[in-house]
Design a protein around this motif. Sequence first.
Motif, short mmCIF file in Angstrom:
data_model
loop_
_atom_site.label_atom_id
_atom_site.label_comp_id
_atom_site.label_asym_id
_atom_site.label_seq_id
_atom_site.Cartn_x
_atom_site.Cartn_y
_atom_site.Cartn_z
N ALA A 116 21.55 16.76 -22.43
CA ALA A 116 22.14 15.77 -21.52
C ALA A 116 22.41 14.45 -22.23
CB ALA A 116 21.22 15.55 -20.33
N MET A 117 21.47 14.01 -23.04
CA MET A 117 21.66 12.76 -23.77
C MET A 117 22.82 12.88 -24.77
SD MET A 117 19.80 10.35 -22.69
CE MET A 117 19.98 9.22 -24.08
N GLN A 118 22.96 14.03 -25.39
CA GLN A 118 24.08 14.23 -26.32
C GLN A 118 25.42 14.13 -25.60
OE1 GLN A 118 23.19 18.07 -28.02
NE2 GLN A 118 21.60 17.27 -29.39
N VAL A 119 25.49 14.71 -24.41
CA VAL A 119 26.73 14.64 -23.63
C VAL A 119 27.05 13.20 -23.27
CG1 VAL A 119 27.78 15.23 -21.41
CG2 VAL A 119 26.56 16.99 -22.72
N LEU A 120 26.06 12.45 -22.82
CA LEU A 120 26.28 11.05 -22.45
C LEU A 120 26.75 10.23 -23.65
CD1 LEU A 120 23.21 10.50 -20.12
CD2 LEU A 120 25.61 10.54 -19.43
N GLN A 121 26.17 10.47 -24.80
CA GLN A 121 26.59 9.75 -26.00
C GLN A 121 28.02 10.12 -26.39
OE1 GLN A 121 23.37 10.96 -28.53
NE2 GLN A 121 21.93 9.47 -27.64
N MET A 125 28.71 6.36 -23.31
CA MET A 125 27.85 5.43 -22.57
C MET A 125 27.31 4.37 -23.51
SD MET A 125 24.06 6.92 -22.08
CE MET A 125 23.05 7.37 -23.52
N GLN A 126 27.00 3.19 -22.95
CA GLN A 126 26.43 2.11 -23.76
C GLN A 126 24.93 2.31 -23.99
OE1 GLN A 126 28.06 -0.98 -21.03
NE2 GLN A 126 28.54 -2.05 -22.92
N ARG A 127 24.24 2.69 -22.94
CA ARG A 127 22.79 2.87 -22.97
C ARG A 127 22.40 3.57 -21.67
NH1 ARG A 127 19.04 -1.93 -22.40
NH2 ARG A 127 17.85 -0.33 -21.32
N ILE A 128 21.12 3.84 -21.51
CA ILE A 128 20.64 4.31 -20.21
C ILE A 128 19.82 3.20 -19.57
CG2 ILE A 128 20.67 6.78 -20.74
CD1 ILE A 128 17.65 6.59 -21.27
N TRP A 129 19.87 3.12 -18.25
CA TRP A 129 19.02 2.16 -17.56
C TRP A 129 17.82 2.85 -16.92
CZ3 TRP A 129 17.84 2.35 -12.41
CH2 TRP A 129 18.68 3.08 -11.57
N HIS A 130 17.88 4.18 -16.74
CA HIS A 130 16.65 4.93 -16.45
C HIS A 130 16.70 6.22 -17.25
CE1 HIS A 130 17.95 8.36 -13.95
NE2 HIS A 130 18.61 7.57 -13.12
N ILE A 164 20.86 11.29 -13.95
CA ILE A 164 21.16 10.41 -15.08
C ILE A 164 21.39 8.97 -14.60
CG2 ILE A 164 22.14 12.25 -16.49
CD1 ILE A 164 24.94 11.19 -15.71
N GLY A 165 21.11 8.02 -15.51
CA GLY A 165 21.33 6.61 -15.21
C GLY A 165 21.97 5.90 -16.39
N PRO A 166 23.21 6.22 -16.74
CA PRO A 166 23.88 5.58 -17.87
C PRO A 166 24.53 4.25 -17.49
CG PRO A 166 25.28 7.29 -16.98
CD PRO A 166 24.04 7.28 -16.13
#
Length: 290
Positions: A116-121, A125-130, A164-166
């Motif tokens: 999931a983090m790989q997909v967001l990157q 996305m800039q960062r995650i907030w949660h 997710i919380g991007p």
Amino acid sequence: MSATPTSSAMPKPRWLFVAGSGALWHVFTPARARSWTLDRTGTQYVRQNTAYGPIAGLSCEESPLSTMDAVSREAVGAGFSMPAMLRARNLSLAAVERIARAIRPGMTQDQATELAMQVLQQMGMQRIWHRTLVRFGCDTLKMFNEPVAAENILGANDIFFVDIGPVWDGHEGDAGDTFVVGDDPEMAACAQAAHRLWREVSDRWRRDGLSGEALYRYAEERAQALGWRLNLEVKGHRACDFPHAIYKAGRLGDFGLCPTTGLWVLEIQIAHPQRPFGAFFEDLLSADPS
């Protein structure tokens, strides 16, 4: 912005609801809400070119919240943009779908979370907030901060959710949804019920302008009527330009006024009445149902 309206051009509603911070404040009125900007003294109104949408709700007199408490709990930063907020919402929903399509039986929860983090990157996305959550099977019953078994493996007939919380362009996205692998009809019905409850509750907000508290009372009634157990420890929260946490807004289900469009996330988590699994769905409350 247009010229400052005369006092006769100002709305004369039964109540005014104000949200903002610093020099930027938005004043919402019932029915077709207008958004205004106030100067720092609060004496000059300037109408914005684009209103945020239809708002309805309880009068300040009927609410246990003071006006200033409501102001602080729906505050936004100087860089807040409603179009950017809606873009963050749409990107987050798309990311959840993309993540879910890549999850396969045999994966552990840790592996799925890393994916999931790989997909967001990859999506920028800039960062995650949660922190990013992927929950399988019995762990779909657990709340955000409850411990889970990292090595829990997704079965061939199983249920899972992604939460997710991007942050996109300085604005907080927050999306969660439940998915089923295999052909278990009760799991499929549970995932569909979370969607149905979310739609019914959000429609009630748009139609009747209920407070956050009333929305979750209605959600509990509807969940029971449909044969599911609603987790009332999961009651929604604020979102805005990062970070919303500085405003200490509390939970949507504890908010005694009608939530403003684009500033609150409605969360629905339900459990099967007998079997050890549940479903989760969340999305931004928006005056536009699409």
